[in-house]
Write an enzyme that holds these catalytic residues in place. Structure first.
Site, PDB file in Angstrom:
ATOM      1  N   TYR A  61       1.047  -1.264   0.088  1.00  0.00           N
ATOM      2  CA  TYR A  61       0.019  -0.073  -0.033  1.00  0.00           C
ATOM      3  C   TYR A  61       0.771   1.298  -0.089  1.00  0.00           C
ATOM      4  CZ  TYR A  61      -4.926  -1.577   0.811  1.00  0.00           C
ATOM      5  OH  TYR A  61      -6.088  -1.788   0.364  1.00  0.00           O
ATOM      6  N   ARG A  71       3.920  11.269  -8.770  1.00  0.00           N
ATOM      7  CA  ARG A  71       3.062  11.696  -9.812  1.00  0.00           C
ATOM      8  C   ARG A  71       2.228  12.922  -9.514  1.00  0.00           C
ATOM      9  NH1 ARG A  71      -1.145   9.353 -14.033  1.00  0.00           N
ATOM     10  NH2 ARG A  71      -1.406  11.588 -14.858  1.00  0.00           N
ATOM     11  N   ASP A  75       2.436  17.053 -10.910  1.00  0.00           N
ATOM     12  CA  ASP A  75       0.950  17.625 -11.285  1.00  0.00           C
ATOM     13  C   ASP A  75       1.192  19.134 -10.655  1.00  0.00           C
ATOM     14  OD1 ASP A  75       0.323  15.722 -12.698  1.00  0.00           O
ATOM     15  OD2 ASP A  75      -1.297  15.058 -11.732  1.00  0.00           O
ATOM     16  N   MET A  79       1.328  22.660 -12.355  1.00  0.00           N
ATOM     17  CA  MET A  79       0.449  23.898 -12.152  1.00  0.00           C
ATOM     18  C   MET A  79       0.900  25.322 -11.580  1.00  0.00           C
ATOM     19  SD  MET A  79      -3.197  22.260 -10.600  1.00  0.00           S
ATOM     20  CE  MET A  79      -2.294  20.867  -9.518  1.00  0.00           C
ATOM     21  N   PHE A 103      -5.345  19.578 -12.536  1.00  0.00           N
ATOM     22  CA  PHE A 103      -6.106  19.917 -11.058  1.00  0.00           C
ATOM     23  C   PHE A 103      -6.841  18.795 -10.741  1.00  0.00           C
ATOM     24  CE2 PHE A 103      -8.603  23.105 -13.540  1.00  0.00           C
ATOM     25  CZ  PHE A 103      -9.828  22.752 -13.192  1.00  0.00           C
ATOM     26  N   ASN A 124      -2.111  -1.448   8.318  1.00  0.00           N
ATOM     27  CA  ASN A 124      -1.956  -2.757   8.213  1.00  0.00           C
ATOM     28  C   ASN A 124      -0.672  -3.074   8.815  1.00  0.00           C
ATOM     29  OD1 ASN A 124      -3.395  -4.637   6.358  1.00  0.00           O
ATOM     30  ND2 ASN A 124      -3.550  -2.692   5.189  1.00  0.00           N
ATOM     31  N   ASP A 135      -3.009 -11.544  12.778  1.00  0.00           N
ATOM     32  CA  ASP A 135      -3.234 -10.847  11.428  1.00  0.00           C
ATOM     33  C   ASP A 135      -4.526 -10.137  11.362  1.00  0.00           C
ATOM     34  OD1 ASP A 135      -3.333 -10.366   8.799  1.00  0.00           O
ATOM     35  OD2 ASP A 135      -2.724 -12.545   8.160  1.00  0.00           O
ATOM     36  N   ASN A 142      -8.402  -8.342   2.735  1.00  0.00           N
ATOM     37  CA  ASN A 142      -7.254  -7.448   2.807  1.00  0.00           C
ATOM     38  C   ASN A 142      -6.479  -7.404   1.559  1.00  0.00           C
ATOM     39  OD1 ASN A 142      -5.999  -5.437   4.285  1.00  0.00           O
ATOM     40  ND2 ASN A 142      -4.794  -6.758   5.176  1.00  0.00           N
ATOM     41  N   SER A 145      -8.746  -5.956  -1.203  1.00  0.00           N
ATOM     42  CA  SER A 145      -8.539  -4.461  -0.994  1.00  0.00           C
ATOM     43  C   SER A 145      -7.535  -3.818  -1.466  1.00  0.00           C
ATOM     44  CB  SER A 145      -8.821  -3.950   0.428  1.00  0.00           C
ATOM     45  OG  SER A 145     -10.116  -4.214   1.103  1.00  0.00           O
ATOM     46  N   THR A 149      -7.550  -1.293  -5.040  1.00  0.00           N
ATOM     47  CA  THR A 149      -6.776   0.117  -4.999  1.00  0.00           C
ATOM     48  C   THR A 149      -5.650   0.042  -6.224  1.00  0.00           C
ATOM     49  OG1 THR A 149      -7.045  -0.242  -2.606  1.00  0.00           O
ATOM     50  CG2 THR A 149      -5.259   1.620  -3.546  1.00  0.00           C
ATOM     51  N   THR A 201     -11.553   0.198  -0.339  1.00  0.00           N
ATOM     52  CA  THR A 201     -11.606   0.900   0.749  1.00  0.00           C
ATOM     53  C   THR A 201     -12.853   0.489   1.692  1.00  0.00           C
ATOM     54  OG1 THR A 201     -10.706   2.872  -0.155  1.00  0.00           O
ATOM     55  CG2 THR A 201     -11.598   3.350   1.880  1.00  0.00           C
ATOM     56  N   THR A 204     -11.866  -2.535   3.238  1.00  0.00           N
ATOM     57  CA  THR A 204     -10.782  -2.406   4.317  1.00  0.00           C
ATOM     58  C   THR A 204     -11.313  -1.982   5.653  1.00  0.00           C
ATOM     59  OG1 THR A 204      -9.073  -1.854   2.753  1.00  0.00           O
ATOM     60  CG2 THR A 204      -8.707  -0.920   5.048  1.00  0.00           C
ATOM     61  N   THR A 211     -11.384  -6.321  12.900  1.00  0.00           N
ATOM     62  CA  THR A 211     -10.009  -6.881  13.698  1.00  0.00           C
ATOM     63  C   THR A 211      -9.771  -6.133  14.890  1.00  0.00           C
ATOM     64  OG1 THR A 211      -9.179  -6.943  11.349  1.00  0.00           O
ATOM     65  CG2 THR A 211      -7.577  -6.923  13.026  1.00  0.00           C
ATOM     66  N   HIS A 284     -17.107  15.133   3.348  1.00  0.00           N
ATOM     67  CA  HIS A 284     -16.561  15.562   4.521  1.00  0.00           C
ATOM     68  C   HIS A 284     -16.009  14.673   5.666  1.00  0.00           C
ATOM     69  CE1 HIS A 284     -15.131  19.030   6.578  1.00  0.00           C
ATOM     70  NE2 HIS A 284     -15.417  18.391   7.925  1.00  0.00           N
ATOM     71  N   GLU A 286     -14.656  12.014   4.759  1.00  0.00           N
ATOM     72  CA  GLU A 286     -13.676  11.511   4.181  1.00  0.00           C
ATOM     73  C   GLU A 286     -12.248  12.518   4.533  1.00  0.00           C
ATOM     74  OE1 GLU A 286     -12.126   9.202   2.455  1.00  0.00           O
ATOM     75  OE2 GLU A 286     -10.569  10.233   1.437  1.00  0.00           O
ATOM     76  N   TYR A 288     -11.830  13.440   7.717  1.00  0.00           N
ATOM     77  CA  TYR A 288     -11.572  13.093   8.878  1.00  0.00           C
ATOM     78  C   TYR A 288     -10.972  11.647   8.723  1.00  0.00           C
ATOM     79  CZ  TYR A 288     -13.333  17.344  10.716  1.00  0.00           C
ATOM     80  OH  TYR A 288     -13.313  18.559  10.901  1.00  0.00           O
ATOM     81  N   SER A 299       0.020  10.882  18.210  1.00  0.00           N
ATOM     82  CA  SER A 299      -0.116  10.643  19.630  1.00  0.00           C
ATOM     83  C   SER A 299       1.015   9.450  20.078  1.00  0.00           C
ATOM     84  CB  SER A 299      -1.536  10.148  20.046  1.00  0.00           C
ATOM     85  OG  SER A 299      -2.588  10.861  19.548  1.00  0.00           O
ATOM     86  N   SER A 315      -9.233  11.938  27.171  1.00  0.00           N
ATOM     87  CA  SER A 315      -9.675  13.230  26.319  1.00  0.00           C
ATOM     88  C   SER A 315      -9.334  12.877  24.858  1.00  0.00           C
ATOM     89  CB  SER A 315      -8.850  14.213  26.899  1.00  0.00           C
ATOM     90  OG  SER A 315      -9.542  15.204  27.680  1.00  0.00           O
ATOM     91  N   THR A 359     -10.595  18.918  18.436  1.00  0.00           N
ATOM     92  CA  THR A 359      -9.295  19.179  17.720  1.00  0.00           C
ATOM     93  C   THR A 359      -8.210  19.998  18.671  1.00  0.00           C
ATOM     94  OG1 THR A 359     -10.673  19.198  15.718  1.00  0.00           O
ATOM     95  CG2 THR A 359      -8.265  19.506  15.218  1.00  0.00           C
ATOM     96  N   LYS A 362      -6.936  17.962  21.390  1.00  0.00           N
ATOM     97  CA  LYS A 362      -6.032  17.064  20.847  1.00  0.00           C
ATOM     98  C   LYS A 362      -4.504  17.709  20.867  1.00  0.00           C
ATOM     99  CE  LYS A 362      -8.034  13.599  18.288  1.00  0.00           C
ATOM    100  NZ  LYS A 362      -7.273  12.408  18.255  1.00  0.00           N
ATOM    101  N   HIS A 419      -6.338  26.797   2.332  1.00  0.00           N
ATOM    102  CA  HIS A 419      -6.808  26.285   3.706  1.00  0.00           C
ATOM    103  C   HIS A 419      -6.823  24.905   3.634  1.00  0.00           C
ATOM    104  CE1 HIS A 419      -9.423  24.871   6.918  1.00  0.00           C
ATOM    105  NE2 HIS A 419     -10.088  24.379   5.878  1.00  0.00           N
ATOM    106  N   PHE A 420      -7.300  24.218   2.787  1.00  0.00           N
ATOM    107  CA  PHE A 420      -7.315  22.659   2.931  1.00  0.00           C
ATOM    108  C   PHE A 420      -6.083  22.031   2.564  1.00  0.00           C
ATOM    109  CE2 PHE A 420      -7.397  21.596  -1.690  1.00  0.00           C
ATOM    110  CZ  PHE A 420      -8.186  22.039  -2.407  1.00  0.00           C
ATOM    111  N   HIS A 421      -5.138  22.709   1.777  1.00  0.00           N
ATOM    112  CA  HIS A 421      -3.671  22.216   2.099  1.00  0.00           C
ATOM    113  C   HIS A 421      -3.065  22.402   3.057  1.00  0.00           C
ATOM    114  CE1 HIS A 421      -4.345  22.313  -2.622  1.00  0.00           C
ATOM    115  NE2 HIS A 421      -3.304  21.348  -2.524  1.00  0.00           N
TER     116      HIS A 421
END
Lengths: 660, 303
Positions: A61, A71, A75, A79, A103, A124, A135, A142, A145, A149, A201, A204, A211, A284, A286, A288, A299, A315, A359, A362, A419-421
């Protein structure tokens, strides 16, 4: 015979794409030639392609993730180069259609073929050994999956050489992704690649959920599970619940494109707003799914390298669960500008901001784990520190975008892109890199080179700020995302800085490749003889590196949190068991690989309307599943004597190292 | 009261942002509003930014401070490997964000209702209705009461509320004039609504923000806020220069293309906007309920 496929599907008239194709062919052929020359086909088949061992599947994986990281990054470079040279009176070097493929491909690959396989790979490698299992619950699933992918990834790669990829953005908003606006096969490639990998997915998700629920060692109660296992559990629940929404929205879009229904086109009762809703019902959570495992890695890492118990375990667990639940209540914040009423927008805005609380908790917990610790600044903790600061900035702009009044201006602008990057690069990628470095010796038996690792770290961190902070300013300057050219001269300096930032990240990416090569060459000096190179706290560090096929010769009994630390303190860590027993393990099978390979041809046939190929592959997959399902003899026994031999060898090495 | 807080915080942040703005000249457009909508949006942006500093600054300071103090080589620092809980810290780390969340939620609720794009702007002036139709890759602005239309030129008098109704002739588009505020989607077969106003005259950049194909980058327009007199002159110019526009000429015009200079249309057949929407709802469409047909009829300025 060949559906829509003709010789014209090969883009020999486009110099950039065609040279990429040739490069891809050369790399592919030399890999095949190399394997043949060294006579490794049998080894590859027996040890990897047919393997159901979770550790090997995890490694494969992560190999997929790295290939696509390269790759997807190319891209991104293309850009950035385009926009740096596309100011007023300039047109850059790319036509609009190619830019749109870039993009779309970049987003699709980074989410589905970098983030997902990387985190599933780490799960895994780490989770079964963290919970004291031999296992995963369903080793054969597994393997399916993994190969689904891989085959979906291969479809994306194939789109570069045969036909084209989607131009509709990684979100594929209808009706632009419908046949009327996007008649080429690009969107079909996108649909089938996502559909096939999405099914992998989902499987999985089921696999790891079961498991973790069923395979824990005796004594490992929920509140004794390592945090990474906890975040994996929550992530897999999200996968199982969220991915079907993607499956359905893609299936409906498929029907629109293939049989002329009107689910997302106006007319005939269709509604494009429904596409956006359904997409983000998956999309959305996704987000998380991508960041929670990384939070788990942080952690583990922060406790290990601070030589201290993780602060606020309850906590952290609580915050993880809260985040997982809330992730399903916020999807509307992706389209505050769609015209729904103010009360609805406010409710989803507030729900979004609520996620900021767990968040934030954490982040403080990680900081207080380091507090009164003894921090060794190995690479994983550097990634963690960079993450904490960078991610906080991203979280801050996320709260801003969560407020409709701000989103009304920033939606679809480069502020959003920044922001999302700013969330996904530190929040996902840095965590995955930390995990890669942390568990690499466990998977391969030697550590990664620190010097090149540090270079890579600084390249990524400095490059990130240079590449994305200008995008925030550009967003405030009103620049929309996805522009192949622009007329405002004030934008260009910022885009040039961003392009330089991308080059600094390139240094980080190259350093990472060099790090791997240097580490392999110096593997004897970097050898991990004890299986516990970082003074680890959880059960996977009680095994040799790499662990034997069966992981645990004797399933351990867990007495508390940080099980391995407790064993070391009690002097029980390397105690030889009184006796060994036979171990029952799953046999290798080629079924998973076959199903994956056939799914590639199924996808390819459907994309090009080569119906016989689609039908034959689907029947082949069905037959494979049935034949495998009829086999009774799917396991084998490792005799106690063999286990004893392997373990004795391990104890001999441990004694040499002076540990046991 | 909330407005005061916004204004106070914008005053504070204005100083901090001065550097940024001076560096970018006049192009930090979303932060330089010309009307009430944009102003409120800028104020809440700055307010939120200031509030977020209470999160960001402590975390950055703590990260550097703790990492430095508890480094392995510093043997003077206290080492408590089993210390993993403190009620005081737990209350602080859950409580702090909750307080900020409550402040933000109140602000969000009020501002989102005030900024509702469907809500008319209070003003003594009589509002103007403008119908925006997104076509690939240009914007058609119909002035139904004046029976004129302009392409890629969005002209209007200052200090007059604009009642903008939007739809798309093809794929999803997003309409925005950065300095006036609030973006909204335009979708085929549907009508969305937006209210804006400018207190200043001038030419402002506008555009489509939702990717819609190869002409996307050129899918921009100019918003011209004028004096009442100039606006009348502009209308006269459009009337004299414009060609007639009805559904059949619209269909030709709406073919995918990029236009450089504004195009004018006059007269415009009445009900064109509703007809553009109606294209996507064939009368015999089985999925169509009777009330949807009523909805498609041209309606009064304020719904």
């Amino acid at each position: 015979m060949f559906g829509k496929l003709t010789i014209h599907a090969i883009p020999y008239d486009n110099a950039i794409i065609f040279s990429a194709d040739i490069l891809m062919a050369v790399v592919g052929l030399s890999v095949i030639a190399g394997i043949t020359y060294f006579g490794q086909w049998k080894y590859l088949y027996k040890e990897w392609l047919t393997s159901v061992d979770h550790k090997k599947i995890g490694v494969m994986y992560i190999i997929i993730a790295f290939v696509f990281l390269l790759r997807g990054f190319v891209d991104a470079l293309m850009m950035r180069a385009q926009q740096a040279f596309a100011g007023p009176g300039m047109s850059g070097y790319l036509p609009a259609g190619h830019f749109a493929e870039l993009f779309t491909g970049h987003g699709t690959m980074m989410i589905f073929f970098v983030g997902m396989p990387f985190l599933i790979g780490l799960m895994n490698i780490a989770v079964p050994t963290q919970i004291g299992a031999r296992d995963v619950a369903f080793p054969y699933v597994n393997s399916i999956s993994l190969w689904l992918t891989a085959s979906a990834g291969l479809l994306v790669m194939a789109s570069l050489a045969i036909g084209q990829f989607s131009e509709a953005g990684w979100t594929g908003y209808a009706p632009y992704s419908e046949l009327s606006a996007s008649p080429s096969v690009g969107v079909d490639y996108w649909i089938w690649a996502l559909q096939i990998s999405g099914i992998g997915t989902t499987l999985t998700g089921i696999n790891f959920f079961v498991t973790i629920i069923k395979e824990r060692a005796p004594g490992m109660t929920f509140m004794r599970m390592p945090i990474f296992t906890w975040t994996t559990l929550c992530t897999n629940i999200l996968m199982v619940l969220a991915f079907p929404a993607l499956t359905v929205v893609l299936a409906l879009l498929t029907l629109d494109r293939y049989v002329g229904t009107h689910f997302f086109t106006s007319g005939g009762g269709g509604n494009q707003m429904m596409y956006v809703n359904m997409f983000w019902v998956w999309g959305h959570p996704e987000v998380y799914i991508l960041v929670l495992p990384a939070f788990g890695v942080f952690s583990e890492v922060v406790a290990t390298y601070s030589n201290k118990r993780v602060f606020g375990y309850k906590s952290l667990v609580g915050a993880t669960i809260v985040i997982a639940l809330l992730s399903f209540t916020v999807w509307v914040h992706h389209f505050f500008t769609m015209g729904q009423d103010a009360t609805r927008n406010s409710i989803f805005a507030i729900a979004t901001m609520v996620i900021g609380v767990p968040t934030g908790v954490k982040i403080y917990n990680w900081l207080f784990t380091m507090f009164r610790g003894r921090i060794s600044f190995n690479l994983p903790i550097l990634w963690t520190l960079s993450f904490i600061i960078t991610f906080t900035i991203g979280g801050m702009t996320g709260v801003m975008l969560a407020i409709p009044g701000i989103d009304f201006k920033m939606h679809n602008s480069l502020f959003l892109v920044a922001h999302f990057h700013n969330v996904l690069i530190p929040g996902m990628l840095f965590g995955l890199f930390a995990g890669y470095h942390y568990w690499f010796p466990k998977a391969f038996g030697f550590r990664l080179d620190e010097k090149w690792g540090r270079r890579s770290f600084w390249g990524w961190t400095i490059g990130f700020y240079l590449a994305f902070m200008p995008l925030y300013v550009l967003g405030l300057m009103g620049m929309p995302r996805r522009m192949v050219t622009y007329d405002d001269p004030a934008w260009q300096p910022f885009l040039i800085v961003a392009a330089i930032g991308a080059l600094v990240v390139l240094f980080g990416v190259v350093s990472m490749v060099i790090q791997l090569i240097v580490s392999v060459l110096n593997r004897e000096q970097l050898r991990d003889v004890t299986g516990d190179p970082w003074n680890g706290r959880t059960l996977e560090w009680s095994l040799s590196s790499p662990p034997p096929e069966y992981n645990f010769a004797v399933i351990p009994r867990v007495e508390g949190r940080d099980a391995f630390t407790a064993m070391k303190e009690a002097g029980q860590a390397y105690k030889r068991p009184a006796q060994y027993n036979d171990i029952h393990m799953p046999k290798n099978t080629v079924a998973g690989f076959l199903i994956g390979a056939l799914s590639f041809f199924l996808g390819f046939g459907l994309i090009w309307h080569i119906w016989w190929m689609g039908i034959a592959s689907a029947l082949g997959m069905l037959a494979t599943v049935i034949i495998r399902g009829c086999q009774d003899d799917v396991g084998f026994i490792i005799p106690a004597a063999e286990v004893e031999r392997v373990e004795n060898e391990r104890y001999r090495k441990l004694q040499e190292a002076g540990v046991a | 009261m909330l407005g005061k807080i916004f204004r106070f915080s914008s005053g504070v942040s204005a100083a901090a942002l001065l550097l940024l703005i001076s560096g970018c000249g006049t192009s930090l457009s979303t932060m330089m509003p010309v009307g009430p909508v944009g102003q409120t949006e800028r104020d809440i942006t700055l307010f939120t930014l200031v509030l977020m500093m209470f999160v960001l600054i402590p975390i950055v300071a703590l990260t550097f401070g703790i990492a430095w103090r508890y480094r392995k080589s510093n043997t003077d620092s206290r080492y408590s490997p089993d210390w993993d809980h403190s009620w005081l810290i737990e209350v602080f780390v859950w409580g702090g964000p909750v307080v900020i969340l409550i402040i933000l939620s109140v602000m969000t609720w009020i501002s989102t209702h005030n900024l509702d794009p469907y809500k008319a702007i209070q003003s003594d002036a009589k509002p103007i209705t403008i119908e925006a139709v997104a076509t690939d890759w240009k914007w058609l602005f119909i002035y139904p009461d004046q029976h004129v239309a302009a392409v890629n030129e969005f002209a209007f008098p200052k200090d007059v509320p604009l009642n903008i109704r939007l739809t798309s002739n093809s794929v999803m588009n997003a309409f925005m004039i950065q300095r006036m505020g609030t973006q909204i989607f335009a979708m085929s077969g549907m009508k969305t609504q937006l209210h804006l106003m400018s207190h200043k005259t001038g030419d402002f950049a506008g555009g489509n923000y939702q990717y819609n194909g190869h002409g996307f980058a050129k899918n921009r327009f100019v918003a011209r806020a004028m004096t009442e007199q100039n606006y009348k002159q502009w209308l006269a110019k459009v009337r004299s220069q414009g060609k007639p526009l009805d559904m059949s000429t619209f269909k030709q015009f709406a073919q995918p293309s990029v236009v450089k200079d504004p195009i004018y249309f006059a007269p415009v057949s009445s009900g064109l906007f509703a007809d553009v929407i109606g294209q996507f709802h064939p009368a015999k469409s089985p999925g169509m309920k009777p009330d949807m047909k009523a909805e498609l009829k041209p309606t009064a300025a304020h719904e």
